[in-house]
Enzyme design. Structure first.
Site, PDB file in Angstrom:
ATOM      1  N   ASP A 284      -8.249  -7.930   4.988  1.00  0.00           N
ATOM      2  CA  ASP A 284      -9.380  -7.784   5.900  1.00  0.00           C
ATOM      3  C   ASP A 284      -9.917  -6.363   5.974  1.00  0.00           C
ATOM      4  OD1 ASP A 284      -7.010  -6.800   7.332  1.00  0.00           O
ATOM      5  OD2 ASP A 284      -8.350  -6.685   9.066  1.00  0.00           O
TER       6      ASP A 284
ATOM      7  N   PHE B 165     -10.419   0.672  -1.228  1.00  0.00           N
ATOM      8  CA  PHE B 165     -10.412  -0.231  -0.080  1.00  0.00           C
ATOM      9  C   PHE B 165     -10.743  -1.645  -0.542  1.00  0.00           C
ATOM     10  CE2 PHE B 165     -10.720  -2.095   3.871  1.00  0.00           C
ATOM     11  CZ  PHE B 165     -10.390  -1.203   4.865  1.00  0.00           C
ATOM     12  N   VAL B 166      -9.757  -2.519  -0.504  1.00  0.00           N
ATOM     13  CA  VAL B 166      -9.984  -3.879  -1.002  1.00  0.00           C
ATOM     14  C   VAL B 166      -9.952  -4.911   0.125  1.00  0.00           C
ATOM     15  CG1 VAL B 166      -9.266  -3.574  -3.400  1.00  0.00           C
ATOM     16  CG2 VAL B 166      -7.529  -4.004  -1.658  1.00  0.00           C
TER      17      VAL B 166
ATOM     18  N   ARG C 212     -11.403 -11.924   5.146  1.00  0.00           N
ATOM     19  CA  ARG C 212     -10.137 -12.500   4.660  1.00  0.00           C
ATOM     20  C   ARG C 212     -10.359 -13.757   3.830  1.00  0.00           C
ATOM     21  NH1 ARG C 212      -5.682 -10.077   7.405  1.00  0.00           N
ATOM     22  NH2 ARG C 212      -6.073  -9.530   9.567  1.00  0.00           N
TER      23      ARG C 212
ATOM     24  N   ASP D 177       0.864  -1.173   0.000  1.00  0.00           N
ATOM     25  CA  ASP D 177       0.000   0.000   0.000  1.00  0.00           C
ATOM     26  C   ASP D 177       0.910   1.235   0.000  1.00  0.00           C
ATOM     27  OD1 ASP D 177      -2.133   1.777   0.673  1.00  0.00           O
ATOM     28  OD2 ASP D 177      -3.209   0.120   1.578  1.00  0.00           O
TER      29      ASP D 177
HETATM   30  C1  PRP Z   1      -1.039  -5.186   5.338  1.00  0.00           C
HETATM   31  C2  PRP Z   1      -0.262  -5.985   4.301  1.00  0.00           C
HETATM   32  C3  PRP Z   1       1.103  -5.405   4.355  1.00  0.00           C
HETATM   33  C4  PRP Z   1       0.855  -3.974   4.775  1.00  0.00           C
HETATM   34  C5  PRP Z   1       0.978  -3.100   3.591  1.00  0.00           C
HETATM   35  O1  PRP Z   1      -0.884  -5.758   6.584  1.00  0.00           O
HETATM   36  O2  PRP Z   1      -0.277  -7.361   4.579  1.00  0.00           O
HETATM   37  O3  PRP Z   1       1.924  -6.071   5.281  1.00  0.00           O
HETATM   38  O4  PRP Z   1      -0.476  -3.887   5.280  1.00  0.00           O
HETATM   39  O5  PRP Z   1       0.778  -1.752   3.938  1.00  0.00           O
HETATM   40  P1  PRP Z   1       1.876  -0.617   3.674  1.00  0.00           P
HETATM   41  O6  PRP Z   1       2.427  -0.837   2.310  1.00  0.00           O
HETATM   42  O7  PRP Z   1       1.065   0.661   3.773  1.00  0.00           O
HETATM   43  O8  PRP Z   1       2.906  -0.690   4.742  1.00  0.00           O
HETATM   44  P2  PRP Z   1      -1.688  -5.304   7.893  1.00  0.00           P
HETATM   45  O9  PRP Z   1      -0.814  -4.414   8.724  1.00  0.00           O
HETATM   46  O10 PRP Z   1      -3.031  -4.770   7.500  1.00  0.00           O
HETATM   47  O11 PRP Z   1      -1.830  -6.655   8.706  1.00  0.00           O
HETATM   48  P3  PRP Z   1      -2.547  -8.036   8.284  1.00  0.00           P
HETATM   49  O12 PRP Z   1      -1.718  -8.637   7.179  1.00  0.00           O
HETATM   50  O13 PRP Z   1      -2.491  -8.847   9.537  1.00  0.00           O
HETATM   51  O14 PRP Z   1      -3.958  -7.721   7.851  1.00  0.00           O
END
Ligand code: PRP
Length: 184
Positions: A163, A156-157, A169, A107
């Protein structure tokens, strides 16, 4: 579960189950070629990467090892700081290993940027990244990602590991969430 089980919560399906399967198979063939003769270690980032890891690793011909990390941003759970805390570290030492980080989504890129630096400091032979999804318009830092499944718009996906408030998920595809779900 599928889209019938989440009622009107979804706006649309962005990437179908079939598209994910096809793309992961292409990426697996590429990784098989690139890592031929090497002892590949896949590092999944919990929890989002669980589905990608399960399907990608089974699409590989390479008999790779698998390990997991769980990380979290410091503070309120927003990722804007880019300061990351390790909730679960790797089980094994990665000195001289060829590491491929497996992610569901990039992201802002801040998590991955931190993670790459952290893993690189442990003396691996190489650290590359594979992600199913990337949001180019949300990028705050430029991170080198070797394998990208799909570039997607900054929406928002959910689904396929992703999730909203820990739900959705298990959907087998990636979809966008209807605004009434996250704005209520
Ligand atoms: C999500 C995804 C990445 C991170 C990306 O994890 O799995 O690790 O966000 O975001 P960024 O590029 O803005 O840093 P999240 O922290 O939502 O945890 P999860 O995998 O447990 O849902």
């Amino acid at each position: 579960m599928d889209e019938n089980d989440v009622g009107s919560d979804l706006e649309k399906v962005l990437i179908t189950e079939e598209q994910i399967r096809t793309r992961l198979a292409e990426m697996a063939a590429e990784v098989d070629r690139d890592y031929a003769g090497k002892d590949l270690l896949l590092v999944g980032v919990l929890k989002g990467a669980v589905m990608v890891m399960a399907d990608f690793s089974r699409a590989l011909r390479t008999n790779a090892e698998m390990d997991w990390m769980a990380v979290s941003s410091y503070g309120s759970g927003t990722k804007s700081s880019g300061v990351v805390r390790i909730l679960k570290d790797l089980d094994k030492d990665i000195t001289d290993r060829d590491v491929l980080v497996v992610e569901d989504i990039i992201d802002s890129g801040l998590t991955l940027s931190w993670l790459k630096a952290n893993l690189s400091s442990r003396g691996p032979a190489s650290v590359q990244v594979l992600t199913l999804l990337r949001k180019p318009d949300a990028a705050k830092v430029d991170v080198d990602v070797r394998y990208v499944g799909f570039d997607i718009p900054n929406e928002f996906v959910v689904g396929y590991g992703l999730d909203f408030a820990e739900k959705y998920r298990a959907l087998p595809f990636v979809g966008t969430l209807a605004p009434h779900v996250y704005s209520s």
